[in-house]
Design an enzyme around this catalytic site. Sequence first.
Site: not given
Ligand SMILES: [Fe+2]
Ligand SMILES: [Fe+2]
Length: 257
Positions: A8, A39-40, A67-68, A148, A173, A175
């Site tokens: 990520d 995603e981040n 999820n982001h 994820h 996910h 991290h």
């Molecule tokens: Fe993430």
């Molecule tokens: Fe995530």
Amino acid sequence: MNILILGDIVGRVGRRGVKEVIPRIMEKHVVDFIIANGENAAGGNGLTPEIAQELFAAGINVLTMGNHTWDKKEIFTIIGDARIIRPANYPPGTPGQGYGIFRVKGKNVAVVNLMGRVFMAELDCPFRKMDEILLELQAVDYIIVDFHAEATSEKIALGWYLDGRVSLVFGTHTHVPTADERILPGGTAYITDVGMSGPLNSVIGVKTNLVLQKFLTQMPQRFESASGPYIVSGILVSLTEDGKAENITRIQYIERE
Ligand SMILES: [Fe+2]
Ligand SMILES: [Fe+2]
């Protein structure tokens, strides 16, 4: 086939990290294809067209999500880009694609993104979704899955479920990288989490004081990505002609303060 996976990418610091580190990795290793979780990438939450472009220009071939995915409304202008893969087990009709097939060195490489359901949103079953997808990927040479997910057990279970049916299952996910990279008996490379590419001095990418305030007061906090030096975490995986894995190695680059 040599694949580089980067975890990520968190905010500006994470983007700076991958831009600096990718050329250093390429100097030392043969890399045919780069997948990163995006995603981040935009301020810690979501992805925008400009930032996706910046990451593709840095050499990343495919961005997976999680999820982001929907955090930045601008995502809807690029979610149709074949190089952006969002979790496949969102409900039918969700914009974007859950997997993509890419031509690399004369071979077809499928990249699949799935999201876990333990301590996360209630998506469709990732295990059964992957069974469905595998029926569509029978003519593909290599299948790579970004799972994820939060729970180590769910991730390990999917690794076993797909052993011998895909080339690589890597987790994202949390991290935080895990030290369990291995090749499963059926020839699938596996790691529970590859870790993040983001601010080193942070709580999974977020400014430490904001997260501490949240834990100490239980009051809502507006989280921001931290600044300072980067940590870039990932794996290098080599795959043989028959689609199996022969090596998986963790990599980590930490910027000097
Ligand atoms: Fe993430
Ligand atoms: Fe995530």
